[in-house]
Scaffold this motif. Structure first.
Motif, PDB file in Angstrom:
ATOM      1  N   LEU A  59       0.854  -1.193   0.000  1.00 45.32           N
ATOM      2  CA  LEU A  59       0.000   0.000   0.000  1.00 45.32           C
ATOM      3  C   LEU A  59       0.892   1.245   0.000  1.00 45.32           C
ATOM      4  CD1 LEU A  59      -2.566  -1.137   2.753  1.00 45.32           C
ATOM      5  CD2 LEU A  59      -2.793  -1.382   0.266  1.00 45.32           C
ATOM      6  N   PRO A  60       1.535   1.535  -1.106  1.00 47.61           N
ATOM      7  CA  PRO A  60       2.535   2.619  -1.139  1.00 47.61           C
ATOM      8  C   PRO A  60       1.942   4.008  -0.973  1.00 47.61           C
ATOM      9  CG  PRO A  60       2.137   1.776  -3.353  1.00 47.61           C
ATOM     10  CD  PRO A  60       1.416   0.862  -2.438  1.00 47.61           C
ATOM     11  N   GLU A  61       0.616   4.153  -1.188  1.00 45.69           N
ATOM     12  CA  GLU A  61      -0.011   5.471  -1.100  1.00 45.69           C
ATOM     13  C   GLU A  61      -0.745   5.693   0.232  1.00 45.69           C
ATOM     14  OE1 GLU A  61       0.207   7.913  -3.383  1.00 45.69           O
ATOM     15  OE2 GLU A  61       1.584   6.653  -4.542  1.00 45.69           O
ATOM     16  N   LEU A  62      -0.530   4.796   1.177  1.00 48.02           N
ATOM     17  CA  LEU A  62      -1.275   4.872   2.438  1.00 48.02           C
ATOM     18  C   LEU A  62      -0.980   6.176   3.166  1.00 48.02           C
ATOM     19  CD1 LEU A  62      -3.244   3.175   4.156  1.00 48.02           C
ATOM     20  CD2 LEU A  62      -1.251   2.320   5.414  1.00 48.02           C
ATOM     21  N   ARG A  63      -2.046   6.903   3.521  1.00 49.65           N
ATOM     22  CA  ARG A  63      -1.904   8.179   4.219  1.00 49.65           C
ATOM     23  C   ARG A  63      -2.382   8.101   5.682  1.00 49.65           C
ATOM     24  NH1 ARG A  63      -0.268   9.047  -0.559  1.00 49.65           N
ATOM     25  NH2 ARG A  63      -0.176  11.121  -1.499  1.00 49.65           N
ATOM     26  N   ILE A  64      -3.421   7.309   5.936  1.00 50.89           N
ATOM     27  CA  ILE A  64      -4.029   7.237   7.270  1.00 50.89           C
ATOM     28  C   ILE A  64      -4.143   5.771   7.696  1.00 50.89           C
ATOM     29  CG2 ILE A  64      -6.117   7.687   8.630  1.00 50.89           C
ATOM     30  CD1 ILE A  64      -6.647  10.088   6.810  1.00 50.89           C
ATOM     31  N   LEU A  65      -3.615   5.459   8.890  1.00 52.88           N
ATOM     32  CA  LEU A  65      -3.700   4.107   9.447  1.00 52.88           C
ATOM     33  C   LEU A  65      -4.182   4.217  10.897  1.00 52.88           C
ATOM     34  CD1 LEU A  65      -3.292   1.069   9.250  1.00 52.88           C
ATOM     35  CD2 LEU A  65      -0.888   1.417   9.852  1.00 52.88           C
ATOM     36  N   ARG A  66      -5.412   3.790  11.127  1.00 51.57           N
ATOM     37  CA  ARG A  66      -6.010   3.858  12.462  1.00 51.57           C
ATOM     38  C   ARG A  66      -6.320   2.449  12.952  1.00 51.57           C
ATOM     39  NH1 ARG A  66     -10.298   8.577  10.720  1.00 51.57           N
ATOM     40  NH2 ARG A  66      -8.796  10.306  10.568  1.00 51.57           N
ATOM     41  N   LEU A  67      -5.613   2.041  14.005  1.00 46.73           N
ATOM     42  CA  LEU A  67      -5.733   0.686  14.557  1.00 46.73           C
ATOM     43  C   LEU A  67      -6.103   0.700  16.033  1.00 46.73           C
ATOM     44  CD1 LEU A  67      -2.447  -0.755  12.995  1.00 46.73           C
ATOM     45  CD2 LEU A  67      -4.757  -0.981  12.071  1.00 46.73           C
ATOM     46  N   LEU A  85       4.645   8.104   3.126  1.00 43.09           N
ATOM     47  CA  LEU A  85       3.595   9.100   2.911  1.00 43.09           C
ATOM     48  C   LEU A  85       2.579   9.154   4.047  1.00 43.09           C
ATOM     49  CD1 LEU A  85       2.860   8.515  -0.894  1.00 43.09           C
ATOM     50  CD2 LEU A  85       4.425  10.149   0.153  1.00 43.09           C
ATOM     51  N   LEU A  86       2.764   8.302   5.055  1.00 39.21           N
ATOM     52  CA  LEU A  86       1.775   8.217   6.132  1.00 39.21           C
ATOM     53  C   LEU A  86       1.676   9.543   6.878  1.00 39.21           C
ATOM     54  CD1 LEU A  86      -0.037   5.879   7.112  1.00 39.21           C
ATOM     55  CD2 LEU A  86       1.581   5.552   8.995  1.00 39.21           C
ATOM     56  N   GLU A  87       0.450  10.025   7.037  1.00 37.31           N
ATOM     57  CA  GLU A  87       0.207  11.281   7.730  1.00 37.31           C
ATOM     58  C   GLU A  87      -0.397  11.073   9.121  1.00 37.31           C
ATOM     59  OE1 GLU A  87      -2.189  13.787   5.302  1.00 37.31           O
ATOM     60  OE2 GLU A  87      -0.883  13.597   3.543  1.00 37.31           O
ATOM     61  N   GLU A  88      -1.112   9.972   9.292  1.00 36.26           N
ATOM     62  CA  GLU A  88      -1.723   9.700  10.597  1.00 36.26           C
ATOM     63  C   GLU A  88      -1.510   8.247  10.986  1.00 36.26           C
ATOM     64  OE1 GLU A  88      -6.093   9.526  12.803  1.00 36.26           O
ATOM     65  OE2 GLU A  88      -5.823  10.845  11.053  1.00 36.26           O
ATOM     66  N   LEU A  89      -0.950   8.049  12.193  1.00 35.55           N
ATOM     67  CA  LEU A  89      -0.761   6.706  12.736  1.00 35.55           C
ATOM     68  C   LEU A  89      -1.360   6.704  14.150  1.00 35.55           C
ATOM     69  CD1 LEU A  89       0.327   3.834  12.739  1.00 35.55           C
ATOM     70  CD2 LEU A  89       2.543   4.740  13.471  1.00 35.55           C
ATOM     71  N   MET A 106       9.602   9.029   8.843  1.00 34.41           N
ATOM     72  CA  MET A 106       8.189   9.313   8.597  1.00 34.41           C
ATOM     73  C   MET A 106       7.945  10.823   8.600  1.00 34.41           C
ATOM     74  SD  MET A 106       6.512   6.224  10.878  1.00 34.41           S
ATOM     75  CE  MET A 106       4.987   6.172   9.929  1.00 34.41           C
ATOM     76  N   LYS A 107       8.513  11.500   7.637  1.00 36.00           N
ATOM     77  CA  LYS A 107       8.501  12.965   7.610  1.00 36.00           C
ATOM     78  C   LYS A 107       7.115  13.560   7.396  1.00 36.00           C
ATOM     79  CE  LYS A 107      12.996  13.267   7.959  1.00 36.00           C
ATOM     80  NZ  LYS A 107      13.614  13.737   9.223  1.00 36.00           N
ATOM     81  N   SER A 108       6.193  12.770   6.861  1.00 36.40           N
ATOM     82  CA  SER A 108       4.866  13.307   6.553  1.00 36.40           C
ATOM     83  C   SER A 108       3.890  13.218   7.721  1.00 36.40           C
ATOM     84  CB  SER A 108       4.265  12.559   5.351  1.00 36.40           C
ATOM     85  OG  SER A 108       5.074  12.693   4.207  1.00 36.40           O
ATOM     86  N   LEU A 109       4.293  12.568   8.798  1.00 34.73           N
ATOM     87  CA  LEU A 109       3.366  12.350   9.917  1.00 34.73           C
ATOM     88  C   LEU A 109       2.821  13.658  10.493  1.00 34.73           C
ATOM     89  CD1 LEU A 109       4.553   9.452  12.263  1.00 34.73           C
ATOM     90  CD2 LEU A 109       2.459   9.591  10.927  1.00 34.73           C
ATOM     91  N   ARG A 110       1.498  13.709  10.614  1.00 37.04           N
ATOM     92  CA  ARG A 110       0.838  14.815  11.303  1.00 37.04           C
ATOM     93  C   ARG A 110       0.280  14.368  12.649  1.00 37.04           C
ATOM     94  NH1 ARG A 110      -3.519  16.086   9.674  1.00 37.04           N
ATOM     95  NH2 ARG A 110      -3.982  14.422   8.189  1.00 37.04           N
ATOM     96  N   VAL A 111      -0.128  13.106  12.731  1.00 38.79           N
ATOM     97  CA  VAL A 111      -0.716  12.560  13.957  1.00 38.79           C
ATOM     98  C   VAL A 111       0.004  11.278  14.330  1.00 38.79           C
ATOM     99  CG1 VAL A 111      -2.789  11.591  15.017  1.00 38.79           C
ATOM    100  CG2 VAL A 111      -2.998  13.547  13.447  1.00 38.79           C
TER     101      VAL A 111
END
Length: 922
Positions: A59-67, A85-89, A106-111
């Motif tokens: 999933l190379p375009e994954l932006r949001i992962l909520r577990l 590209l992950l922005e939210e973990l 993970m430079k794109s992380l916002r959360v």
């Protein structure tokens, strides 16, 4: 993911969707316009297993992962850091453990939310390089090595929320934190921070919540915090701050909560506080001096004020309840003087009013004594004068009344009996006169009555014997006359004192046998008719005066007895010759009583022979860890429960198991025999010899709480469940706070809560209870592991040290059973997960909080159930020090009474669980 994880929620992915990229239509999945998966949100899906490796490769375009709120196994899946590209973990409440990787790629992380997990090792300070972060949450990860907040934290200029509470941070707060000007919420509580608050923190112009409580910060609170004009909640309690409260803080236009308790602050409360918009002000346990601003509360709707344990003086602020919302008014242990304002009598919202240990004087306003919702009224150790007003009867919710050590005069009004919820009354060391009103018998919940040191001058009313829950009774140092009522001996409270009065007549035999005769000293008119111990020798012998008529009666009785005896002997001789075989059959049974040790604690007519004959299989109602329980209906119509411990005849009396049983029996007998409380099971008596160890209890027809909740055919409504919870809490509060030494039960669970015919609860099974022997105020004792899985406090499992907070934790689990209707451990919670994990995983949102409520209750009393859920969460906090005491729990449950305001209302307005785990000291 379906292969690596399991859960019923995945069934939603089994629906066949026509067209290209059908997975894009699965619940929890979102794709971009090219069909690439950009979002996975499976939060609170009750998934278990290992998260799949190499997810980023697929999933190379994954932006949001909520577990979050799932039961993931093993360590943090390091492969996630390759999702560039992950922005939210979000992986809160996932039970992951082990060490964390370097997050710098993970430079794109916002959360980044990894709160409430079990991570250990080095804290990943690499997160400070993630310059796009807006949310950083590591709350409640208490297994990290000690680490410091680095200076280069200043690079996180976009950060809005930083929660690093209880995650082993130490050292000083770096001055560079002042560069994080986007911060809205900064929480660093529950750590080991030292040093001063950097003045640069005043640059956080957008900050709304600042929590630094439970650290070791010192020095003065900087004036620069007054620049935080958007601040709503400020809590810096339990630190080592010195100096004055900055006036600039009191001028903050949006401040609603200010908590600075348990520091070493000095000086006066700033005058600007009078014009503040505060709803909660807690400054207790400091060294504050001077007067309280007179108009405090005039321009705000104060809910709680706690200024206790300072050195404040002058008059109390008269307008404190102007807003009409005040619940808590606590100013105890200061130097306040003057009279109580009549305005307080109009503060009908008050739940606790504590002004004890001051220099207050004058009469007590009648309205204060009759406040309709007041639960604790403490006016003790002041200089109040005048009578106790009859309005006391209007205080229908009053639980504890303390007016001791004042100059109160007049009589104790009979109207006090209308305050039917009273549990404790202390009016000692005043100038009360006249009789003890017989109407006091109506107060059936009363367990403490202290009237010593007054001028009461009547006889002791027999009606006191109706107070079956009474545990402490002190009537010493009065002018009481007459005899001691024999009926009082049915109570035999744990503490009784009738000394230094003018009582006369014979001392009841049970007082002598109970070892309480010393509590009767200073009554020259008392006498004893028999000496059973050395203490009784301090009393004169009662005169033996026999009239001729009485002597003739004795002769007649004696001669009749001889005739009857001869007749019985002749009859037995005949009967024995015919029934020898039957006698031989019963020989063992009869020998049981030859050297039987019998000890009774309550008045009940029991035939030992009848009890033992009824120990047959058809009367068995249950089996415990130490024996069998029987339900026995006696010939006189009474029903009792009998616990039969394992027979010594089948075990070596010197064996380790048998010695343990002997110790367990002695513990239960010694514990229950001296207890008088309506929510503790009543032990009538015990029989003990080489053949039998029997404990005889009151019978509880509705069985235990476990069966009522999980197996019962009758659904318990919320009003009944709340009543059960409050009763259990009151019983435990009595064990923890009203006994010296206190008692830890150590096995609180729903099977040990028994229910009477009206579903009122009683705490039972003290076989493994432990009386605290520790000195110096300690509330713990080292012991072998006891308790039940699912109810056991985590610290007890590894420290083997039982404390009162262990009971609080177990009680919190029982509360969750009552709220949810679920068992402490169920398969749906996940492997090695319990009800605490399951509840915690739901309460982040109000929808989740509603989800945990027992759906069988059809949505009634939702507000009240959520309120009790908050209490349960506090009770089961992983940090023992943050858990409330059982006294506090009792008051919190009283305040959550669904019928508190005279009518049981149905409620559909769910309150959010914001700050539910935060310490609430008031």
């Amino acid at each position: 993911m379906k292969k690596s994880l399991s859960g019923e929620s995945f069934s939603r992915w089994d629906v066949v969707v026509a067209g290209e990229n059908p997975y894009c239509y699965y619940p929890g999945i979102a794709c971009d316009n090219r069909g690439y998966v950009v979002k996975i949100d499976v939060s609170a899906w009750s998934l278990t297993g290992h998260f799949p490796a190499d997810v980023c490769s697929y999933l190379p375009e994954l932006r949001i992962l909520r577990l979050s709120n799932n039961n993931l196994h093993g360590n943090f899946p390091d492969s996630i850091i390759n999702c560039s590209l992950l922005e939210e973990l979000s992986m809160a409440w996932t039970s992951l453990s082990g060490t964390l990787p370097d997050f710098s790629p993970m430079k794109s992380l916002r959360v980044l939310d990894l709160s409430y997990n079990l991570f250990s090792g080095e804290f990943p300070v690499s997160v400070t390089s993630l310059v796009n972060l807006e949310v950083l949450n590591f709350n409640e990860n208490g297994a990290f090595n000690l680490w410091e907040l680095p200076e280069d934290i200043s690079g996180l200029t976009k950060l809005k929320l930083m929660v690093l509470s209880t995650c082993m941070m130490h050292g000083q707060i770096p001055a560079s934190i002042g560069n994080l000007t986007s911060l809205v919420d900064l929480e660093l509580s529950g750590n080991f921070l030292v040093g001063q608050i950097p003045v640069e923190m005043g640059n956080l112009k957008n900050l709304q919540q600042l929590e630094l409580y439970y650290n070791q910060l010192s020095g003065e609170i900087p004036d620069e915090l007054g620049n935080l004009t958007k601040l709503v909640d400020l809590d810096m309690s339990v630190n080592r701050f010195t100096g004055r409260i900055p006036e600039s803080l009191c001028k903050l236009p949006n401040l609603r909560v200010l908590q600075l308790y348990n520091n070493s602050l000095t000086g006066e409360i700033p005058g600007a506080m009078a014009n503040s918009t505060l709803k909660i002000l807690s400054l207790y346990d400091n060294i504050l001096t001077g007067e309280v601003p007179r108009n405090l509360g005039y321009s705000s709707e104060l809910i709680a004020l706690d200024l206790s344990e300072n050195r404040l003086s002058g008059e109390l602020p008269p307008e404190i309840c102007k807003g009409g919302k005040l619940l808590y008014f606590l100013v105890l242990e200061n130097r306040f003087s003057g009279e109580l304002s009549e305005n307080y009598a109009n503060c009908v919202s008050l739940v606790r009013f504590r002004v004890n240990n001051n220099h207050l004087q004058g009469s007590i306003p009648e309205g204060i004594l009759g406040l309709p919702h007041i639960s604790i009224l403490d006016l003790s150790f002041n200089r109040f004068t005048g009578p106790i007003a009859k309005t006391i009867g209007n205080a229908k919710n009053l639980s504890e009344l303390f007016i001791q050590s004042n100059r109160i005069s007049g009589v104790l009004p009979p109207e006090i009996s209308k305050a039917s919820n009273l549990v404790k009354i202390d009016l000692s060391n005043n100038l009360l006169s006249g009789p003890i009103p017989p109407e006091i018998e109506i107060l059936r919940k009363l367990n403490l009555l202290m009237l010593q040191g007054n001028k009461l001058n009547s006889s002791i009313p027999k009606s006191l014997s109706s107070l079956k829950s009474l545990n402490v009774l002190d009537l010493s140092n009065n002018l009481l006359t007459g005899k001691i009522p024999e009926s009082l001996c049915e109570l035999l409270p744990n503490s009784i004192n009738f000394s230094n009065n003018r009582l006369s007549g014979p001392v009841p035999l049970s007082l002598i046998r109970g070892g309480l005769i010393e509590s009767l000293s200073g009554n020259p008119g008392l006498c004893v008719s028999v000496y059973l111990n050395s203490s009784a020798q301090n009393f004169s012998a009662c005169p033996q005066i026999y009239s001729r008529k009485r002597l003739n009666c004795i002769w007649v009785i004696g001669i009749s007895g001889v005739v009857v005896f001869v007749g019985v002997v002749l009859f037995l001789k005949r009967w024995f010759s015919r029934e020898r075989a039957v006698m031989e059959h019963d020989e063992t049974l009869s020998s049981s009583f030859i050297h039987c040790d019998v000890k009774s604690f309550h008045k009940i007519n029991l035939d030992q022979h009848e009890i033992i004959e009824a120990l047959v299989d058809k009367n068995i109602v249950g089996h415990g860890g130490s024996g069998t329980v029987y339900k026995i209906e006696l010939s006189n119509g009474e029903i009792v429960a009998v616990k039969k411990l394992w027979s010594r005849k089948t075990k070596d009396p010197a064996s380790e198991d048998q010695l343990l049983l002997d110790k367990e029996l002695k513990t239960e007998v010694d514990t229950l025999g001296n207890i008088r409380h309506k929510n503790i099971i009543k032990l009538y008596c015990y029989f003990s010899n080489l053949d039998w160890n029997l404990l005889v209890y009151e019978y509880m027809p509705n069985g235990n709480l476990w069966d009522a909740l999980h197996r019962g055919s009758i659904l318990l409504d919320w009003v009944t469940r709340h009543r059960i919870a409050l009763g259990i809490a009151q019983g435990l509060a009595y064990l923890h706070h009203d006994l010296l030494p206190p008692i830890i039960h150590r096995d609180i669970k729903s099977t040990n809560i028994l229910l009477n015919a009206d579903y009122y609860p009683k705490v039972a099974d003290f076989g493994i209870a432990k009386v605290l022997q520790a000195r110096g105020g300690k509330d713990s004792t080292s012991t072998s592991i006891a308790g039940t899985y699912g109810y056991l406090a985590p610290e007890y499992a590894y420290s083997h040290k039982a404390t009162t907070k262990c009971d609080v934790y177990s009680f919190g689990v029982v509360l969750m059973e009552l709220i949810t209707g679920k068992k402490p451990v169920e398969e749906e919670f996940g492997e090695n997960k319990n009800i605490i994990y399951w509840v915690s995983s739901k309460v982040d949102t109000k929808e989740g909080a509603m989800e945990v409520l027992d759906k069988r209750l059809l949505g009634t009393f939702r507000d009240e159930m959520i309120q009790v859920l908050r209490i349960a969460i506090r009770c089961t906090c992983s940090v023992p020090a943050i858990r409330p005491t059982m006294n506090e729990v009792v008051q919190l449950l009283i305040e959550a009474d669904p019928c508190l305001f005279d009518t049981c209302k149905s409620s559909n307005n769910i309150k959010e669980l914001s700050n539910s785990i935060k310490t609430e000291p008031i």
